[in-house]
Design an enzyme around this catalytic site. Structure first.
Site, mmCIF file in Angstrom:
data_model
loop_
_atom_site.group_PDB
_atom_site.id
_atom_site.type_symbol
_atom_site.label_atom_id
_atom_site.label_comp_id
_atom_site.label_asym_id
_atom_site.label_seq_id
_atom_site.Cartn_x
_atom_site.Cartn_y
_atom_site.Cartn_z
ATOM 1 N N GLU A 246 40.794 -24.217 -10.267
ATOM 2 C CA GLU A 246 42.110 -23.736 -10.338
ATOM 3 C C GLU A 246 42.750 -24.820 -9.322
ATOM 4 O O GLU A 246 42.234 -24.640 -8.228
ATOM 5 C CB GLU A 246 42.574 -22.371 -10.361
ATOM 6 N N LYS A 248 44.689 -24.784 -6.200
ATOM 7 C CA LYS A 248 45.000 -24.010 -4.996
ATOM 8 C C LYS A 248 46.653 -24.215 -4.361
ATOM 9 O O LYS A 248 47.003 -25.321 -3.928
ATOM 10 C CB LYS A 248 44.145 -24.138 -3.767
ATOM 11 N N ARG A 253 49.764 -15.335 -0.907
ATOM 12 C CA ARG A 253 49.183 -14.644 -1.839
ATOM 13 C C ARG A 253 49.680 -13.124 -1.845
ATOM 14 O O ARG A 253 50.037 -12.483 -0.715
ATOM 15 C CB ARG A 253 47.596 -14.497 -1.214
ATOM 16 N N ARG A 268 48.487 -10.615 1.807
ATOM 17 C CA ARG A 268 47.160 -10.690 2.280
ATOM 18 C C ARG A 268 47.004 -10.060 3.295
ATOM 19 O O ARG A 268 45.909 -9.552 3.550
ATOM 20 C CB ARG A 268 46.902 -12.114 2.500
ATOM 21 N N PHE A 339 46.352 -15.401 -10.805
ATOM 22 C CA PHE A 339 45.072 -15.605 -11.005
ATOM 23 C C PHE A 339 43.917 -14.536 -11.067
ATOM 24 O O PHE A 339 42.704 -14.946 -11.094
ATOM 25 C CB PHE A 339 44.779 -16.582 -10.027
ATOM 26 N N ARG A 413 34.309 -12.118 2.207
ATOM 27 C CA ARG A 413 34.535 -13.338 2.030
ATOM 28 C C ARG A 413 33.141 -13.920 1.622
ATOM 29 O O ARG A 413 32.232 -14.271 2.177
ATOM 30 C CB ARG A 413 34.800 -14.103 3.570
ATOM 31 N N LYS A 419 36.805 -22.815 -1.951
ATOM 32 C CA LYS A 419 38.207 -23.656 -1.884
ATOM 33 C C LYS A 419 37.707 -24.890 -1.437
ATOM 34 O O LYS A 419 36.781 -25.177 -0.708
ATOM 35 C CB LYS A 419 39.125 -23.018 -1.071
HETATM 36 P P1 ATP Z 1 43.705 -20.969 3.576
HETATM 37 O O1 ATP Z 1 43.784 -20.728 5.142
HETATM 38 O O2 ATP Z 1 42.787 -21.950 3.324
HETATM 39 O O3 ATP Z 1 44.982 -20.727 2.887
HETATM 40 P P2 ATP Z 1 42.938 -18.097 3.831
HETATM 41 O O4 ATP Z 1 42.041 -18.176 4.822
HETATM 42 O O5 ATP Z 1 44.224 -17.602 3.636
HETATM 43 O O6 ATP Z 1 42.999 -19.659 3.152
HETATM 44 P P3 ATP Z 1 41.171 -17.952 1.597
HETATM 45 O O7 ATP Z 1 40.716 -16.802 1.023
HETATM 46 O O8 ATP Z 1 40.080 -18.721 2.499
HETATM 47 O O9 ATP Z 1 42.301 -17.427 2.370
HETATM 48 O O10 ATP Z 1 41.729 -19.087 0.861
HETATM 49 C C1 ATP Z 1 42.113 -18.738 -0.418
HETATM 50 C C2 ATP Z 1 43.695 -18.415 -0.500
HETATM 51 O O11 ATP Z 1 44.133 -19.414 -1.541
HETATM 52 C C3 ATP Z 1 43.997 -17.240 -1.125
HETATM 53 O O12 ATP Z 1 44.340 -16.246 -0.124
HETATM 54 C C4 ATP Z 1 45.169 -17.412 -1.847
HETATM 55 O O13 ATP Z 1 46.277 -17.289 -1.048
HETATM 56 C C5 ATP Z 1 45.240 -19.074 -2.066
HETATM 57 N N1 ATP Z 1 45.561 -19.545 -3.253
HETATM 58 C C6 ATP Z 1 46.090 -20.449 -3.768
HETATM 59 N N2 ATP Z 1 45.905 -20.667 -5.100
HETATM 60 C C7 ATP Z 1 44.808 -19.847 -5.561
HETATM 61 C C8 ATP Z 1 44.291 -19.712 -6.686
HETATM 62 N N3 ATP Z 1 44.577 -20.427 -7.759
HETATM 63 N N4 ATP Z 1 43.253 -18.729 -6.447
HETATM 64 C C9 ATP Z 1 43.051 -18.037 -5.647
HETATM 65 N N5 ATP Z 1 43.709 -18.317 -4.468
HETATM 66 C C10 ATP Z 1 44.719 -19.012 -4.431
#
Ligand code: ATP
Length: 548
Positions: A246, A248, A253, A268, A339, A413, A419
């Protein structure tokens, strides 16, 4: 229970940094508490007043605290400030001033935890004309209802800097030990409601209650997080083939809870941002057909002129905004990309396969231009994945690879999804010190110490200094945030409670004896302030060891 009994516990905790000893002190203490009081006391032990999901903040700036200490101790404000400059620590300042209290007023009644909770919960509700005076009166009254040591801890609680070394891990183990529960059961229960005050009350009244915890609507579930991959091949290796891939999105979130017409939105960080996003609530009302549902999406800001996605910084203005919400909606309209599904019509979906959760989510939404499923494909081919990745980095941040058969694991995690982003040289770090600028900028903080999180010891370890990459607006914002977090100060710098998380880009990580993490970042540059991350979610030492 009296506040002073808790103060003795705080003091014992402050004499050790050993995890086992902290756990022992707390578990013995927890055993003595009544189940109706243990919830709030657990939060206080973690240096918190409200569970994150209530979206409340005390907002006690150091200046208001100084005024309250002056009023309660009968000292001049300048005298309190002088003491602050000597001790550097506002808690110590309160202790010193209260022990030298000039007017020996009759202590009418000792402060109980119940009264403390009442006042602390009242403070954020006070607004409008005369509100500062009323807050000042209430806080100074609290300070005068305890002794000087109590005043020190009370001050630290109110400015959000307890520093007892008690993190979530210690609380989990202490609750398990006190009530003969398994630490993993306590943790699972926490991940389902993200609120240790609820878990503590439950395990205290009946440890069986946490063995099969139920999802509680409107109490956010700790979100499942994703690992990083460096290439399409590695991503497939982690999640298996075929996988759902998907886009990103670069937004916020959000976990949406809906029951009939009541809808709430959590970040989040599990903050409740429903008031800031009435437009998202309206979209859910109009387009989500299920009566009872918990699902996740990315909320992305769009330009009203070009209808193109805006960088996260713009949307973050909406997250912080408390007033003129209608104007903000016009300036930064949003779209929602959904999602994942966690609950539907009272059925818990956490253990269902992702592909089934996704299918059920699809059936629950009448998609339109503003609310839709995240764009994606199911494939086992590298070439198709590469194609979406290239689109993903052009349009947004990259792509997510998701295992079709994995469950939703709250708070973990895990490799159920990974990602893949265009450039991965970035870390989320916590600001723990700020340095005064030089010359014309001497009234400003111009550079900041960056720290990573030491998960084992619940500490923040320094890793570099950030002095570049700020726009004027960001520097102003950083200065405002820093001012709210000061614990102590000297001529050169201020020490901060670890509240501010920033995303930084860097060129390289080197081994270095200069910083307590043992590493130094070369050329760190600010990307953005991460309002959506908790400090203990910052990059941890383990991740940095791996990157090195
Ligand atoms: P980053 O710093 O890379 O944004 P993060 O540390 O906040 O990531 P991670 O869980 O590592 O959080 O990365 C996933 C984040 O990507 C999710 O928390 C969400 O906010 C975002 N996101 C965007 N698009 C999607 C998607 N299609 N599915 C899931 N998460 C997504």
């Amino acid at each position: 229970m009296l506040f002073n009994e808790l103060v003795i516990v705080f003091d014992n905790l402050s004499k050790t940094s050993k995890r086992l000893e902290l756990t022992e002190i707390l578990s013995n203490f927890f055993k003595k508490l009544k189940c109706e009081e243990i919830g709030f006391i657990t939060l206080l032990c973690m240096g918190k007043i409200f569970p994150a999901s209530e979206g409340k903040e005390l907002g006690m700036a150091s200046n208001l605290m100084i005024d309250a200490i002056a009023l309660a101790s009968g000292s001049e404000k300048n005298e309190v400030k002088k003491q602050w400059n000597i001790y550097g620590d506002i808690g110590e300042t309160a202790k010193k001033c209260m022990s030298k209290k000039k007017q020996v007023s009759l202590i009418i009644k000792e402060l109980s935890i119940k009264e403390l909770k009442e006042v602390l919960y009242k403070l954020p509700e006070i607004s409008g004309k005369g509100s500062s005076d009323l807050k000042l009166k209430l806080v100074s009254k609290l300070l005068s209802m305890t002794d000087s040591l109590g005043a020190m801890y009370l001050t630290r609680i109110m400015i959000g800097s307890m520093r007892t070394g008690v993190g979530q891990g210690v609380i989990r183990d202490a609750l398990a030990k006190a009530f003969n529960a398994k630490p993993e059961d306590v943790e699972r229960a926490y991940n389902l409601c993200a609120d240790y005050s609820i878990v503590a009350s439950k395990v205290c009244s009946n440890p069986e209650l946490i063995i099969n915890p139920k999802i509680i609507l409107f109490s956010p579930i700790n979100m499942m997080l994703f690992l990083k991959a460096q290439s399409v091949k590695e991503a497939f290796e982690r999640v298996g083939r075929p996988a759902r891939i998907e886009v990103k999105y670069d937004g916020m979130r959000a976990q949406i809870h809906k029951k009939d017409n009541e809808i709430q939105i959590f970040t989040r960080n599990l903050d409740n941002v429903s008031n800031q996003f009435p437009d998202a609530i309206q979209l859910v009302k109009e387009c989500v057909t299920a009566n009872t549902i918990i699902f996740e999406c990315e909320i992305v800001g769009f330009s009203p002129k070009t209808n193109k996605p805006l960088a996260f910084q713009f949307l973050s203005k909406r997250i912080k905004r408390k007033y003129e919400i209608e104007t903000a909606i016009k300036e930064i309209p949003i779209k929602m990309f959904c999602f994942d599904l966690l609950l539907l019509d009272d059925k818990n979906y956490l253990d269902e396969k992702f592909i089934d959760r996704h299918e059920a989510l699809k059936k629950s939404i009448n998609e339109n231009n503003n609310i839709m499923l995240a764009k994606g494909i199911i494939t086992k081919e590298d070439s198709e994945a590469e194609k979406l990745f290239n689109e993903g980095i052009k349009e947004q941040e990259g792509v997510m690879f998701k295992s079709l058969i994995a469950p939703y694991s709250p708070g973990a995690r895990v490799g159920h999804g990974v990602k893949l982003k265009s450039h991965m040289k970035e870390l989320d770090l916590v600001i723990t010190e700020a340095y005064y600028g030089k010359g014309r900028r001497k009234d400003w903080f111009g550079s900041f110490t960056l720290s990573c999180y030491d998960t084992e010891n619940d500490k923040y370890l320094t890793i570099g200094k950030l002095g570049t990459g700020f726009s004027d607006e960001q520097l102003k914002e950083m200065n405002e945030l820093v001012k709210k977090s000061i614990i102590s100060k000297d001529d050169e710098k201020v020490i901060l409670s670890p509240n501010i998380v920033v995303e930084v880009e860097y060129e390289e990580i080197q081994k270095s004896p200069t910083y307590s993490s043992g590493y130094a970042l070369r050329f760190p540059r600010l990307v953005r302030i991460r309002y959506d991350k908790k400090p203990d979610e910052a990059s941890n030492l383990f991740m940095i060891d791996e990157l090195k």
